[in-house]
Design a protein around this motif. Structure first.
Motif, PDB file in Angstrom:
ATOM      1  N   ALA A  30     -27.175  21.988  12.637  1.00  0.00           N
ATOM      2  CA  ALA A  30     -26.993  22.906  11.516  1.00  0.00           C
ATOM      3  C   ALA A  30     -26.029  24.035  11.866  1.00  0.00           C
ATOM      4  CB  ALA A  30     -28.344  23.471  11.081  1.00  0.00           C
ATOM      5  N   VAL A  31     -26.161  24.570  13.083  1.00  0.00           N
ATOM      6  CA  VAL A  31     -25.266  25.638  13.524  1.00  0.00           C
ATOM      7  C   VAL A  31     -23.843  25.103  13.651  1.00  0.00           C
ATOM      8  CG1 VAL A  31     -24.785  27.296  15.355  1.00  0.00           C
ATOM      9  CG2 VAL A  31     -27.142  26.792  14.719  1.00  0.00           C
ATOM     10  N   SER A  32     -23.708  23.887  14.190  1.00  0.00           N
ATOM     11  CA  SER A  32     -22.387  23.285  14.346  1.00  0.00           C
ATOM     12  C   SER A  32     -21.692  23.086  13.011  1.00  0.00           C
ATOM     13  CB  SER A  32     -22.510  21.946  15.080  1.00  0.00           C
ATOM     14  OG  SER A  32     -21.263  21.286  15.128  1.00  0.00           O
ATOM     15  N   LEU A  33     -22.443  22.674  12.001  1.00  0.00           N
ATOM     16  CA  LEU A  33     -21.842  22.482  10.679  1.00  0.00           C
ATOM     17  C   LEU A  33     -21.322  23.807  10.132  1.00  0.00           C
ATOM     18  CD1 LEU A  33     -24.351  19.947   9.090  1.00  0.00           C
ATOM     19  CD2 LEU A  33     -21.939  19.509   9.650  1.00  0.00           C
ATOM     20  N   ARG A  34     -22.068  24.871  10.337  1.00  0.00           N
ATOM     21  CA  ARG A  34     -21.609  26.187   9.884  1.00  0.00           C
ATOM     22  C   ARG A  34     -20.388  26.648  10.670  1.00  0.00           C
ATOM     23  NH1 ARG A  34     -26.703  29.751  10.663  1.00  0.00           N
ATOM     24  NH2 ARG A  34     -25.197  31.418  10.216  1.00  0.00           N
ATOM     25  N   SER A  35     -20.431  26.473  11.976  1.00  0.00           N
ATOM     26  CA  SER A  35     -19.284  26.842  12.807  1.00  0.00           C
ATOM     27  C   SER A  35     -18.055  26.026  12.427  1.00  0.00           C
ATOM     28  CB  SER A  35     -19.611  26.612  14.291  1.00  0.00           C
ATOM     29  OG  SER A  35     -20.590  27.499  14.766  1.00  0.00           O
ATOM     30  N   GLY A  36     -18.263  24.729  12.287  1.00  0.00           N
ATOM     31  CA  GLY A  36     -17.143  23.839  11.986  1.00  0.00           C
ATOM     32  C   GLY A  36     -16.501  24.140  10.651  1.00  0.00           C
ATOM     33  N   GLN A  37     -17.316  24.422   9.645  1.00  0.00           N
ATOM     34  CA  GLN A  37     -16.755  24.740   8.334  1.00  0.00           C
ATOM     35  C   GLN A  37     -15.949  26.033   8.383  1.00  0.00           C
ATOM     36  OE1 GLN A  37     -17.058  22.613   5.549  1.00  0.00           O
ATOM     37  NE2 GLN A  37     -15.370  23.956   4.924  1.00  0.00           N
ATOM     38  N   ALA A  38     -16.445  27.004   9.145  1.00  0.00           N
ATOM     39  CA  ALA A  38     -15.710  28.266   9.281  1.00  0.00           C
ATOM     40  C   ALA A  38     -14.362  28.041   9.954  1.00  0.00           C
ATOM     41  CB  ALA A  38     -16.547  29.267  10.081  1.00  0.00           C
ATOM     42  N   VAL A  39     -14.332  27.229  11.000  1.00  0.00           N
ATOM     43  CA  VAL A  39     -13.069  26.922  11.695  1.00  0.00           C
ATOM     44  C   VAL A  39     -12.134  26.133  10.781  1.00  0.00           C
ATOM     45  CG1 VAL A  39     -12.048  25.575  13.580  1.00  0.00           C
ATOM     46  CG2 VAL A  39     -14.024  27.053  14.012  1.00  0.00           C
ATOM     47  N   LEU A  40     -12.661  25.135  10.089  1.00  0.00           N
ATOM     48  CA  LEU A  40     -11.850  24.337   9.174  1.00  0.00           C
ATOM     49  C   LEU A  40     -11.203  25.219   8.109  1.00  0.00           C
ATOM     50  CD1 LEU A  40     -10.876  21.612   8.051  1.00  0.00           C
ATOM     51  CD2 LEU A  40     -13.054  21.455   6.815  1.00  0.00           C
ATOM     52  N   ASP A  41     -11.985  26.083   7.495  1.00  0.00           N
ATOM     53  CA  ASP A  41     -11.457  26.971   6.461  1.00  0.00           C
ATOM     54  C   ASP A  41     -10.364  27.876   7.029  1.00  0.00           C
ATOM     55  OD1 ASP A  41     -13.248  25.852   4.687  1.00  0.00           O
ATOM     56  OD2 ASP A  41     -14.685  27.524   4.784  1.00  0.00           O
ATOM     57  N   ALA A  42     -10.583  28.377   8.253  1.00  0.00           N
ATOM     58  CA  ALA A  42      -9.596  29.264   8.876  1.00  0.00           C
ATOM     59  C   ALA A  42      -8.282  28.535   9.124  1.00  0.00           C
ATOM     60  CB  ALA A  42     -10.150  29.816  10.190  1.00  0.00           C
ATOM     61  N   LEU A  43      -8.359  27.321   9.665  1.00  0.00           N
ATOM     62  CA  LEU A  43      -7.137  26.569   9.955  1.00  0.00           C
ATOM     63  C   LEU A  43      -6.390  26.214   8.671  1.00  0.00           C
ATOM     64  CD1 LEU A  43      -8.362  24.200  12.823  1.00  0.00           C
ATOM     65  CD2 LEU A  43      -7.090  26.352  13.010  1.00  0.00           C
ATOM     66  N   LEU A  44      -7.128  25.868   7.627  1.00  0.00           N
ATOM     67  CA  LEU A  44      -6.490  25.564   6.350  1.00  0.00           C
ATOM     68  C   LEU A  44      -5.779  26.802   5.796  1.00  0.00           C
ATOM     69  CD1 LEU A  44      -9.230  23.322   4.685  1.00  0.00           C
ATOM     70  CD2 LEU A  44      -6.988  22.580   5.538  1.00  0.00           C
ATOM     71  N   ARG A  45      -6.405  27.960   5.930  1.00  0.00           N
ATOM     72  CA  ARG A  45      -5.760  29.192   5.473  1.00  0.00           C
ATOM     73  C   ARG A  45      -4.481  29.470   6.249  1.00  0.00           C
ATOM     74  NH1 ARG A  45     -11.257  31.119   5.088  1.00  0.00           N
ATOM     75  NH2 ARG A  45     -11.122  31.966   7.199  1.00  0.00           N
ATOM     76  N   CYS A  46      -4.436  29.001   7.497  1.00  0.00           N
ATOM     77  CA  CYS A  46      -3.254  29.196   8.336  1.00  0.00           C
ATOM     78  C   CYS A  46      -2.178  28.133   8.091  1.00  0.00           C
ATOM     79  CB  CYS A  46      -3.648  29.181   9.812  1.00  0.00           C
ATOM     80  SG  CYS A  46      -4.650  30.591  10.331  1.00  0.00           S
ATOM     81  N   GLY A  47      -2.453  27.192   7.207  1.00  0.00           N
ATOM     82  CA  GLY A  47      -1.462  26.171   6.898  1.00  0.00           C
ATOM     83  C   GLY A  47      -1.528  24.932   7.753  1.00  0.00           C
ATOM     84  N   VAL A  48      -2.584  24.791   8.561  1.00  0.00           N
ATOM     85  CA  VAL A  48      -2.737  23.621   9.434  1.00  0.00           C
ATOM     86  C   VAL A  48      -3.260  22.440   8.608  1.00  0.00           C
ATOM     87  CG1 VAL A  48      -3.962  22.694  11.443  1.00  0.00           C
ATOM     88  CG2 VAL A  48      -3.170  25.079  11.442  1.00  0.00           C
ATOM     89  N   ASP A  49      -2.770  21.262   8.923  1.00  0.00           N
ATOM     90  CA  ASP A  49      -3.243  20.030   8.273  1.00  0.00           C
ATOM     91  C   ASP A  49      -4.552  19.614   8.940  1.00  0.00           C
ATOM     92  OD1 ASP A  49      -3.499  17.674   6.844  1.00  0.00           O
ATOM     93  OD2 ASP A  49      -2.023  16.571   8.068  1.00  0.00           O
ATOM     94  N   ALA A  50      -5.620  20.344   8.592  1.00  0.00           N
ATOM     95  CA  ALA A  50      -6.915  20.170   9.254  1.00  0.00           C
ATOM     96  C   ALA A  50      -7.876  19.394   8.364  1.00  0.00           C
ATOM     97  CB  ALA A  50      -7.514  21.528   9.609  1.00  0.00           C
ATOM     98  N   HIS A  51      -8.699  18.541   9.009  1.00  0.00           N
ATOM     99  CA  HIS A  51      -9.652  17.696   8.292  1.00  0.00           C
ATOM    100  C   HIS A  51     -10.991  17.744   9.015  1.00  0.00           C
ATOM    101  CE1 HIS A  51      -6.326  15.645   6.055  1.00  0.00           C
ATOM    102  NE2 HIS A  51      -5.658  16.076   7.109  1.00  0.00           N
ATOM    103  N   GLY A  52     -12.048  18.034   8.283  1.00  0.00           N
ATOM    104  CA  GLY A  52     -13.379  18.091   8.879  1.00  0.00           C
ATOM    105  C   GLY A  52     -13.982  16.713   9.043  1.00  0.00           C
ATOM    106  N   ILE A  53     -14.604  16.488  10.189  1.00  0.00           N
ATOM    107  CA  ILE A  53     -15.333  15.241  10.443  1.00  0.00           C
ATOM    108  C   ILE A  53     -16.748  15.589  10.866  1.00  0.00           C
ATOM    109  CG2 ILE A  53     -15.557  13.208  11.922  1.00  0.00           C
ATOM    110  CD1 ILE A  53     -12.589  13.020  12.104  1.00  0.00           C
ATOM    111  N   ASP A  54     -17.723  15.138  10.080  1.00  0.00           N
ATOM    112  CA  ASP A  54     -19.124  15.267  10.453  1.00  0.00           C
ATOM    113  C   ASP A  54     -19.422  14.111  11.405  1.00  0.00           C
ATOM    114  OD1 ASP A  54     -21.849  15.449  10.713  1.00  0.00           O
ATOM    115  OD2 ASP A  54     -22.278  15.526   8.568  1.00  0.00           O
ATOM    116  N   VAL A  55     -19.495  14.434  12.688  1.00  0.00           N
ATOM    117  CA  VAL A  55     -19.535  13.412  13.734  1.00  0.00           C
ATOM    118  C   VAL A  55     -20.878  12.678  13.744  1.00  0.00           C
ATOM    119  CG1 VAL A  55     -19.473  13.028  16.227  1.00  0.00           C
ATOM    120  CG2 VAL A  55     -17.866  14.628  15.150  1.00  0.00           C
ATOM    121  N   LYS A  56     -20.799  11.367  13.664  1.00  0.00           N
ATOM    122  CA  LYS A  56     -21.966  10.493  13.787  1.00  0.00           C
ATOM    123  C   LYS A  56     -21.646   9.411  14.804  1.00  0.00           C
ATOM    124  CE  LYS A  56     -23.665  11.284   9.073  1.00  0.00           C
ATOM    125  NZ  LYS A  56     -22.728  12.378   8.767  1.00  0.00           N
ATOM    126  N   LYS A  57     -22.645   9.030  15.586  1.00  0.00           N
ATOM    127  CA  LYS A  57     -22.420   8.061  16.653  1.00  0.00           C
ATOM    128  C   LYS A  57     -21.786   6.777  16.130  1.00  0.00           C
ATOM    129  CE  LYS A  57     -26.241   9.354  19.757  1.00  0.00           C
ATOM    130  NZ  LYS A  57     -27.500   8.877  20.388  1.00  0.00           N
TER     131      LYS A  57
END
Length: 330
Positions: A30-57
Motif C-alpha cells: 500500500a505504501v509502495s503504491l502511494r510512493s509510486g503514484q507520487a513519483v509517476l505524477d512528478a515525472l509526468l509533470r517534468c515531461g518524462v515519458d513515464a508509465h506506472g507498472i503495478d508489479v506482480k510476479k
C-alpha cells in the motif's frame, strides 16, 4: 544550488520510455503504491515519458519486455522490490534502474546481515541476538537489558516490530515478528533522539529529527499520525550533525549502496550515534522523509524525482549507462 540538483540541463527525452515500478507483493504494498503514484505524477509533470507498472510476479517480466522501456524507477518497498530481486530482473533485461544494485539491495534489506557488515566495518550498531522458538526470554533480557526491540529482519516500515518492556512480553513479540519471512532479531534499546539521514548521490542531506508520542516510530507514526513531528533543522549543532551525516555515508558505502536512500540513526543520551538500519528504496509519500530533506536544500518533489532518475544516465557500468538495446525505445 548544490551539485545534487544539477540536472537542469538533462532533457526529458534523454530518459526514453520509463517504467515506474510500484506495488509488488510485500506487506508494504500500500505504501509502495502511494510512493509510486507520487513519483509517476512528478515525472509526468517534468515531461518524462513515464508509465506506472503495478508489479506482480506473474506478469512483470512480460510487461518489462513488451514495454520496451529504456530505464526503470524502482519505488517497490520490502521483499521483492528492495531486496535485489527486481534489480536482478532488470540487470538480465539490460534496463538501467534507480538506486542500489542486486547485492547491496539484498544486504540493505536484511537487517541481520547489514548489522553484521556494520560491525565488521567498525560502525556502531546496537547489540542484538537472533531469536528462535527455543530462545529463553530471560537469557535475552539478561544479555540485552530492557527495554528492547524485537523485529523481523526482512521487513520495513516498522512492520512486525514490538518494543518489549517486560520478559513476559518476549513470546508474543517473537510470534509477531516470526509471521514474516527471514530471521527474527532482538536489539538493545537505545534511549535518546531518533534521526534520519537521506543520501542522494554522494551527499548526505540535512538531518531530520523524528519525534512521536508513540512508544517508537512505528507504522502508524510514519504514515498515519498527524502528531509525529519532523524537525529540520534537527536541533544538533553543526559538528554533531556532520558526525551523523558522515556515519550515514559510511554505513551506506559499507553495504555498497548507491544512488539514493536513507539511514536511520539513534543517538543515546550520552550523544553517541547508533546505526539502526538502511533503506535503499525509501518512501516517497506525503509523510516521507526523503522529500523533506530534499526540500531543505531547495529541491521540490518533482526536482527530487527527476534527479534520482537522472542517476540512471551515469550508471555504474557501461551497459546500465547506455541502457542496452532499449534506449530511445517507445
Amino acid at each position: 544550488m548544490s551539485r545534487i540538483n544539477d540536472t537542469a540541463n538533462v532533457k526529458p527525452q534523454a530518459f526514453g520510455k520509463v517504467a515506474v515500478l510500484m506495488g509488488g507483493w510485500s506487506s508494504e504494498r500500500a505504501v509502495s503504491l502511494r510512493s509510486g503514484q507520487a513519483v509517476l505524477d512528478a515525472l509526468l509533470r517534468c515531461g518524462v515519458d513515464a508509465h506506472g507498472i503495478d508489479v506482480k510476479k506473474q506478469t512483470v517480466l512480460q510487461e518489462l519486455e513488451s514495454g520496451k522501456f529504456a530505464r526503470a524507477f524502482i519505488v517497490l518497498h520490502g521483499p521483492g522490490g528492495e531486496d535485489g530481486r527486481i534489480q536482478a530482473v532488470l540487470e538480465i533485461l539490460d534496463i538501467p534502474y534507480t538506486g542500489s544494485d542486486v547485492l547491496s539491495s539484498a544486504l540493505g534489506m536484511d537487517k541481520l546481515r547489514s548489522k553484521m557488515i556494520l560491525e565488521a566495518a567498525g560502525l556502531p550498531t546496537p547489540d542484538y541476538m537472533v531469536l528462535d522458538d527455543d530462545t529463553d526470554p530471560e537469557y535475552v533480557v539478561a544479555s540485552l537489558g530492557l527495554p528492547l526491540m524485537v523485529k523481523p529482519a526482512l521487513e520495513g516500515s516498522s512492520i512486525g516490530m514490538t518494543r518489549v518492556d517486560e520478559p513476559q512480553q518476549m513470546r508474543e513479540a517473537y510470534a509477531t515478528a516470526a509471521q514474516f519471512s527471514g530471521a527474527v532479531i532482538a536489539e538493545r534499546w537505545i534511549e535518546g533522539g531518533e534521526y534520519t539521514v537521506t543520501i542522494l548521490g554522494e551527499q548526505a542531506l540535512p538531518v531530520i529529527k523524528l519525534e512521536t508520542p508513540n512508544a517508537f516510530y512505528d507504522y502508524e507514526a510514519k504514515y498515519q499520525s498527524d502528531q509525529t513531528r519532523y524537525l529540520c533543522p534537527c536541533g544538533l549543532n553543526a559538528e554533531q550533525e556532520g558526525q551523523l551525516q558522515r556515519l550515514a555515508l559510511a554505513a551506506f558505502k559499507a553495504v555498497g549502496a548507491r544512488g539514493w536512500g536513507r539511514v536511520d540513526i539513534l543517538c543515546s543520551e550520552d550523544g553517541k550515534p547508533w546505526v539502526i538500519e538502511l533503506n535503499t528504496v525509501p518512501g516517497m509519500t506525503d509523510h516521507s522523509l526523503v522529500p523533506m530533506a530534499a526540500k531543505a536544500v531547495g529541491m521540490d518533489f518533482d526536482q527530487l524525482a527527476y534527479a534520482i532518475l537522472a542517476q540512471t544516465l551515469v550508471g555504474h557500468n557501461g551497459n546500465r549507462q547506455q541502457g542496452g538495446n532499449h534506449v530511445g525505445a517507445g
